[in-house]
Design an enzyme around this catalytic site. Sequence first.
Site, PDB file in Angstrom:
ATOM      1  N   GLU A   1      -6.362  11.193  -4.779  1.00 46.39           N
ATOM      2  CA  GLU A   1      -5.658  12.211  -3.732  1.00 46.39           C
ATOM      3  C   GLU A   1      -5.614  13.564  -4.347  1.00 46.39           C
ATOM      4  OE1 GLU A   1      -1.222  13.000  -1.349  1.00 46.39           O
ATOM      5  OE2 GLU A   1      -1.418  12.358  -3.608  1.00 46.39           O
TER       6      GLU A   1
ATOM      7  N   ASP B   1      -2.493   8.563  -7.016  1.00 49.10           N
ATOM      8  CA  ASP B   1      -1.594   9.660  -6.416  1.00 49.10           C
ATOM      9  C   ASP B   1      -1.443  11.080  -7.221  1.00 49.10           C
ATOM     10  OD1 ASP B   1       0.674  10.181  -4.563  1.00 49.10           O
ATOM     11  OD2 ASP B   1       1.700  10.459  -6.082  1.00 49.10           O
TER      12      ASP B   1
END
Length: 610
Positions: free
Chosen positions: A339, A286
Amino acid sequence: MSDPDTAPLWRRLGAHPGPSGTSFRVWAPNARAVTVFGDFDDWAAADHPMDRGPDGVWTACVEAARPGMSYKYRIVGADGLIRDKADPLARAAQLPPETASVIVGESTFEWTDADWVADRPDRRPRAEPMSIYEVHLGSWRAGLGYREAAVELAQYAVDHGFTHVQLMPVTEHPYGGSWGYQVGSYFAPSSRWGTADDFRFFVDHLHACGIAVLLDWVPAHFPKDPFALGEFDGTPLYEHADPLRREQPDWGTYAFNLGRSEVRDFLLAAAVYWCTEFHLDGLRVDAVASMLYLDYSRGEGQWRPNARGTNENDEAVEFLRRLNDAVHTACPGTLMIAEESTAWPGVTAATDHGGLGFDFKWNLGWMHDLLSYVSRPPEYRAEVQEHVAFSLTHATAEHYVLPISHDEVVHGKGTLLTRIPDSGDRAAGVRLTLAFQWAHPGKKLLFMGQEFGQVREWADDRELDWGLLDDGCPDAPMHRGIALAATDLARLHADLPAFHRLDGDARGFAWLDARDVRNTVIGFLRLADGAAPVACVFNFSDRDLYGYRLGFPAAGPWLEILNTAAREYGGHGVGNLGRIVAVDEPSHGRPYSATITLPASAAVFFTPEA
């Protein structure tokens, strides 16, 4: 803490029960005193002071401490303040809102996925189909634990053609509304849904059903809750001491100090722990961009350049390379997915070629351009059609995952269905959008609920609106049609090599037409060596287009293998009666062409009949 010849960090630190009690070891180098306390001493915090070693690790053995008991560390910090902290290496935690750690014995779970794990290093994920179903475990279906969810979710994924399930973080987190992205215990599966062995069952069962399991993992930041990692020993231990780098302003959290070897070792160990102890098939990392840039979400005077005077975070770059190498070495065949929302070069290039070493990167530019495009009324799409075409031209810049993720169905953005202008056929727009996603080069990710046209925005505290598919719902045929189209797209993606074998290779794609902005039509070929080509044509207008001539690469009959306007999907049934014929008439720079019917707000796919 970083000696490679010793046992993994999670076996050296934390709570480990044995025949003479439980040994506790915690790193707190600047603490003045540390005491372990819990159920075993009625939380008296006076009976079990710990001894400090030369490496800053405090140790104690408590005879009365047994598996299942809760505990914390009482730390007298370097600043003289007393803090009660959860164990950073705890392998279980109390059910939130309680925050103590829980002693866990050795796992008794018996894995059945030996063949799956043994085969994983020989797989070629960049050349294989990948349709990822992103799931928030607590709101997919209410009331399911890891074991119950495993059975229902595995069957659902198989039935709908998904190859992977990606879980939003199940690492223990104090606040459910963070969706798991503010982690309190980096080595503990959340007790909201069961035990660590229950989670092992989840992964094992999905593997038995042929479904790979990915996990969202958050190394960029951590919450400021007083029981957690912040100011752990009275100093900025896990977080930066530099106030310009200590916090992530977007989320009100602390940023990890990736320049400190012990912090890097902690995070590297956590990543390897999840992949080894739980047999995960990959981690989606993330908020990578927030780690790579020193000025991420920071204005003038709020950040300090590196030694070269630029904004790259060299410590984060080195950490991410080590992270990917460590996971790939410890768990061959495991995927690392970034990401990363910027144009940072070489995210999916190998570390020995100067890249970051990820296997895939989320293509967030593709997502924003496509959703912006289909959110416009059809008459206003022509002016931005080049943005959608751009992602096709640059589809091999990295190895991409194309996400329509949870972030796109919250905070007033609506859902995939409600983004489509209400002046038109919203269900047709969803089917068209999904067809474009599945035909476009790159792996696919779809957030739960969008595969059947969820109407309400997602909320973490309620389950999906499954009632939309029930007989009693007047719109059930529409939602079932979307679900059937999504399933057929996933199965075509898996069955036809042209859709996946050359995803990251320029040879896997060729234009048919990118310039017809007057009709807002896009057409292209998907290709693979030794496999039949697939012609994919998209009509983003709200008009049926008859007698539309388009260049084709070969003469003869072509089968219409998918038409998102088919009646079985809830469409209006306009199409090509299952077949077209390309003739010796040049068009669009090709020696052959066919006259086809393009239904309004629909995609049609063709492949040679032979």
